[in-house]
Design a protein around this motif. Sequence first.
Motif, short mmCIF file in Angstrom:
data_model
loop_
_atom_site.label_atom_id
_atom_site.label_comp_id
_atom_site.label_asym_id
_atom_site.label_seq_id
_atom_site.Cartn_x
_atom_site.Cartn_y
_atom_site.Cartn_z
N ALA A 16 0.84 -1.19 0.00
CA ALA A 16 0.00 0.00 0.00
C ALA A 16 0.88 1.25 0.00
O ALA A 16 1.89 1.31 0.69
CB ALA A 16 -0.92 0.00 1.22
N GLY A 17 0.47 2.22 -0.82
CA GLY A 17 1.26 3.43 -0.98
C GLY A 17 2.27 3.35 -2.10
O GLY A 17 2.86 4.37 -2.49
N GLY A 18 2.47 2.18 -2.62
CA GLY A 18 3.44 1.98 -3.69
C GLY A 18 2.86 2.28 -5.06
O GLY A 18 1.73 2.75 -5.21
N SER A 19 3.68 2.01 -6.08
CA SER A 19 3.31 2.31 -7.46
C SER A 19 3.51 1.08 -8.33
O SER A 19 4.32 0.20 -8.02
CB SER A 19 4.16 3.46 -8.01
OG SER A 19 3.95 4.64 -7.27
N LEU A 20 2.78 1.08 -9.43
CA LEU A 20 2.88 0.00 -10.41
C LEU A 20 2.48 0.57 -11.76
O LEU A 20 1.61 1.45 -11.84
CB LEU A 20 1.96 -1.15 -10.01
CG LEU A 20 2.27 -2.57 -10.45
CD1 LEU A 20 3.66 -3.00 -9.95
CD2 LEU A 20 1.22 -3.54 -9.91
N ARG A 21 3.10 0.06 -12.81
CA ARG A 21 2.77 0.55 -14.16
C ARG A 21 2.31 -0.62 -15.00
O ARG A 21 3.05 -1.59 -15.21
CB ARG A 21 3.99 1.21 -14.81
CG ARG A 21 3.68 1.94 -16.11
CD ARG A 21 4.92 2.64 -16.64
NE ARG A 21 4.68 3.45 -17.81
CZ ARG A 21 4.36 4.75 -17.77
NH1 ARG A 21 4.27 5.36 -16.60
NH2 ARG A 21 4.15 5.42 -18.89
N MET B 156 0.00 3.70 -11.89
CA MET B 156 -0.80 3.68 -10.67
C MET B 156 0.08 4.04 -9.49
O MET B 156 1.11 3.40 -9.26
CB MET B 156 -1.42 2.29 -10.48
CG MET B 156 -2.20 1.79 -11.68
SD MET B 156 -3.04 0.23 -11.39
CE MET B 156 -1.63 -0.85 -11.23
N SER B 157 -0.31 5.07 -8.77
CA SER B 157 0.45 5.53 -7.62
C SER B 157 -0.44 5.55 -6.39
O SER B 157 -1.66 5.52 -6.50
CB SER B 157 1.01 6.93 -7.88
OG SER B 157 1.82 6.94 -9.03
N ASP B 158 0.20 5.63 -5.23
CA ASP B 158 -0.53 5.67 -3.96
C ASP B 158 -1.57 4.54 -3.93
O ASP B 158 -2.75 4.75 -3.62
CB ASP B 158 -1.21 7.02 -3.76
CG ASP B 158 -1.81 7.19 -2.37
OD1 ASP B 158 -2.74 8.00 -2.23
OD2 ASP B 158 -1.36 6.48 -1.44
N LEU B 159 -1.12 3.35 -4.26
CA LEU B 159 -2.03 2.23 -4.35
C LEU B 159 -2.61 1.85 -2.99
O LEU B 159 -1.94 1.95 -1.95
CB LEU B 159 -1.32 1.03 -4.97
CG LEU B 159 -1.17 1.12 -6.49
CD1 LEU B 159 -0.09 0.18 -7.00
CD2 LEU B 159 -2.49 0.84 -7.17
N VAL C 139 -2.45 -5.43 -3.87
CA VAL C 139 -1.89 -4.41 -3.00
C VAL C 139 -2.04 -4.88 -1.56
O VAL C 139 -3.15 -5.06 -1.07
CB VAL C 139 -2.59 -3.06 -3.20
CG1 VAL C 139 -1.92 -1.99 -2.34
CG2 VAL C 139 -2.58 -2.65 -4.66
N SER C 140 -0.91 -5.07 -0.90
CA SER C 140 -0.95 -5.55 0.48
C SER C 140 -0.97 -4.37 1.45
O SER C 140 -0.38 -3.33 1.19
CB SER C 140 0.28 -6.42 0.75
OG SER C 140 1.47 -5.67 0.61
#
Length: 124
Positions: A13-18, A82-85, A122-123
């Motif tokens: 959580a809080g991470g990013s993914l593209r 995707m940010s602030d997941l 998203v954990s």
Amino acid sequence: VQLQASGGGLVQAGGSLRLSCAASGRIFGLYAVGWFRQELGKEREFVAAIRWRFEGTLYAPSVKGRFTISRDNAKNTVDLQMSDLKPEDSAVYYCAADRVGPVLRSSLRGYYYWGQGTEVTVSS
């Protein structure tokens, strides 16, 4: 038209993914490409869409300000940054193509071509 989605994975959580969606085949007539997501047991929901040739984007309220959709016409790809997941963003993400227009759609009905999904977890 064939669509290939990639880039899913596990992130905190809080991470990013593209995510990336590669389009091939008869893509010259595309109007827009969109991203949708679906959690197990729930309906598929709209995330974001972008016009294929001209300016214009559309976002679901739940992701606006956190997700950014972009396209690269030279590579025939549409990316979803995707940010602030959040854990609630966990789902299988699908890309889809609309050949009709004339407006960007959030309804599934407007998208005729679909790629296979890529899973995002998203954990917390």
